[in-house]
Design a protein around this motif. Structure first.
Motif, mmCIF file in Angstrom:
data_model
loop_
_atom_site.group_PDB
_atom_site.id
_atom_site.type_symbol
_atom_site.label_atom_id
_atom_site.label_comp_id
_atom_site.label_asym_id
_atom_site.label_seq_id
_atom_site.Cartn_x
_atom_site.Cartn_y
_atom_site.Cartn_z
ATOM 1 N N UNK A 57 -12.448 0.659 -55.490
ATOM 2 C CA UNK A 57 -13.849 0.650 -55.832
ATOM 3 C C UNK A 57 -14.561 1.918 -55.386
ATOM 4 N N UNK A 58 -13.826 2.894 -54.926
ATOM 5 C CA UNK A 58 -14.412 4.165 -54.508
ATOM 6 C C UNK A 58 -15.234 4.804 -55.621
ATOM 7 N N UNK A 59 -14.843 4.593 -56.873
ATOM 8 C CA UNK A 59 -15.561 5.201 -57.992
ATOM 9 C C UNK A 59 -16.993 4.686 -58.115
ATOM 10 N N UNK A 60 -17.340 3.581 -57.454
ATOM 11 C CA UNK A 60 -18.704 3.053 -57.507
ATOM 12 C C UNK A 60 -19.633 3.742 -56.517
ATOM 13 N N UNK A 61 -19.092 4.567 -55.631
ATOM 14 C CA UNK A 61 -19.898 5.177 -54.586
ATOM 15 C C UNK A 61 -20.502 6.519 -54.964
ATOM 16 N N UNK A 62 -20.365 6.938 -56.194
ATOM 17 C CA UNK A 62 -20.938 8.225 -56.586
ATOM 18 C C UNK A 62 -21.437 8.158 -58.028
ATOM 19 N N UNK A 63 -22.322 9.097 -58.340
ATOM 20 C CA UNK A 63 -22.871 9.164 -59.698
ATOM 21 C C UNK A 63 -21.769 9.536 -60.677
ATOM 22 N N UNK A 64 -21.926 9.058 -61.883
ATOM 23 C CA UNK A 64 -20.943 9.333 -62.929
ATOM 24 C C UNK A 64 -21.687 9.891 -64.134
ATOM 25 N N UNK A 65 -21.342 11.115 -64.526
ATOM 26 C CA UNK A 65 -21.925 11.766 -65.695
ATOM 27 C C UNK A 65 -20.806 11.944 -66.704
ATOM 28 N N UNK A 66 -20.914 11.265 -67.844
ATOM 29 C CA UNK A 66 -19.852 11.275 -68.844
ATOM 30 C C UNK A 66 -20.444 11.641 -70.200
ATOM 31 N N UNK A 67 -19.987 12.743 -70.754
ATOM 32 C CA UNK A 67 -20.471 13.186 -72.064
ATOM 33 C C UNK A 67 -19.741 12.491 -73.215
ATOM 34 N N UNK A 68 -18.504 12.035 -72.975
ATOM 35 C CA UNK A 68 -17.718 11.343 -73.996
ATOM 36 C C UNK A 68 -17.167 10.047 -73.402
ATOM 37 N N UNK A 69 -17.932 8.984 -73.530
ATOM 38 C CA UNK A 69 -17.569 7.708 -72.919
ATOM 39 C C UNK A 69 -16.361 7.051 -73.570
ATOM 40 N N UNK A 70 -16.063 7.408 -74.796
ATOM 41 C CA UNK A 70 -14.943 6.777 -75.491
ATOM 42 C C UNK A 70 -13.595 7.155 -74.897
ATOM 43 N N UNK A 71 -13.506 8.321 -74.273
ATOM 44 C CA UNK A 71 -12.223 8.781 -73.746
ATOM 45 C C UNK A 71 -12.156 8.782 -72.223
ATOM 46 N N UNK A 72 -13.250 8.536 -71.538
ATOM 47 C CA UNK A 72 -13.253 8.576 -70.073
ATOM 48 C C UNK A 72 -12.629 7.295 -69.521
ATOM 49 N N UNK A 73 -11.651 7.413 -68.612
ATOM 50 C CA UNK A 73 -10.927 6.224 -68.147
ATOM 51 C C UNK A 73 -11.773 5.198 -67.402
ATOM 52 N N UNK A 87 -21.863 6.374 -76.471
ATOM 53 C CA UNK A 87 -20.936 7.502 -76.539
ATOM 54 C C UNK A 87 -21.059 8.407 -75.324
ATOM 55 N N UNK A 88 -22.209 8.364 -74.664
ATOM 56 C CA UNK A 88 -22.423 9.145 -73.450
ATOM 57 C C UNK A 88 -22.984 8.190 -72.395
ATOM 58 N N UNK A 89 -22.569 8.376 -71.145
ATOM 59 C CA UNK A 89 -22.888 7.436 -70.071
ATOM 60 C C UNK A 89 -23.343 8.213 -68.851
ATOM 61 N N UNK A 90 -24.396 7.723 -68.224
ATOM 62 C CA UNK A 90 -24.893 8.280 -66.970
ATOM 63 C C UNK A 90 -25.100 7.102 -66.032
ATOM 64 N N UNK A 124 -32.336 14.477 -65.910
ATOM 65 C CA UNK A 124 -32.035 13.088 -66.272
ATOM 66 C C UNK A 124 -31.296 12.385 -65.135
ATOM 67 N N UNK A 125 -30.364 13.092 -64.522
ATOM 68 C CA UNK A 125 -29.653 12.537 -63.369
ATOM 69 C C UNK A 125 -30.620 12.335 -62.209
ATOM 70 N N UNK A 126 -31.507 13.290 -61.982
ATOM 71 C CA UNK A 126 -32.508 13.153 -60.921
ATOM 72 C C UNK A 126 -33.408 11.950 -61.167
ATOM 73 N N UNK A 127 -33.815 11.745 -62.410
ATOM 74 C CA UNK A 127 -34.658 10.598 -62.746
ATOM 75 C C UNK A 127 -33.968 9.272 -62.491
ATOM 76 N N UNK A 128 -32.684 9.189 -62.854
ATOM 77 C CA UNK A 128 -31.936 7.959 -62.611
ATOM 78 C C UNK A 128 -31.728 7.748 -61.114
ATOM 79 N N UNK A 129 -31.473 8.829 -60.379
ATOM 80 C CA UNK A 129 -31.351 8.736 -58.918
ATOM 81 C C UNK A 129 -32.651 8.240 -58.292
ATOM 82 N N UNK A 130 -33.787 8.713 -58.799
ATOM 83 C CA UNK A 130 -35.085 8.268 -58.281
ATOM 84 C C UNK A 130 -35.279 6.776 -58.547
ATOM 85 N N UNK A 131 -34.879 6.319 -59.728
ATOM 86 C CA UNK A 131 -34.957 4.897 -60.038
ATOM 87 C C UNK A 131 -34.073 4.067 -59.118
#
Length: 85
Positions: free
Chosen positions: A1-17, A31-34, A64-71
Motif C-alpha cells: 500500500x506504499x503507493x497510497x502515500x504519495x501523489x499520483x500524476x498520470x497522463x495516460x491512465x489506460x496504460x498505467x499499472x 484517460x488522465x488521472x490525478x 492543478x496538483x497544488x489545488x488538489x493538495x489544498x483540497x
C-alpha cells in the motif's frame, strides 16, 4: 500500500499499472488521472485518495496538483475535528 502515500500524476491512465484498473477510470472513461492521498489517524488509520479525472489524455500542470493538495489538506483539517466511533 506504499503507493497510497504519495501523489499520483498520470497522463495516460489506460496504460498505467496502478490506475488502469481504477473503478473511476473504468466507469467514467478517465484517460488522465490525478490523485492525492488524504490520511488521518484517530485510533484507527483511514486512507482516502482525492482524485481528478479527465476523459482525454492530458498533461496535468503544477497548479492543478497544488489545488488538489489544498483540497486534501482541508479534508484533513476538517476530519481531525470529527470524532470516530
Amino acid at each position: 500500500m506504499e503507493h497510497l502515500n504519495r501523489s499520483r500524476v498520470v497522463d495516460d491512465a489506460f496504460t498505467h499499472p496502478l490506475v488502469a484498473c481504477h473503478l473511476a477510470c473504468n466507469e467514467y472513461g478517465g484517460a488522465a488521472y490525478l490523485g492525492v492521498p488524504v490520511m488521518w489517524v484517530q485510533g484507527r488509520q483511514f486512507t482516502l485518495v482525492l482524485c481528478a479525472l479527465e476523459i482525454n489524455h492530458r498533461t496535468w500542470c503544477a497548479s492543478e496538483l497544488e489545488g488538489l493538495n489544498a483540497g486534501a489538506q482541508r479534508i484533513r483539517e476538517l476530519s481531525s475535528k470529527i470524532p470516530l466511533l
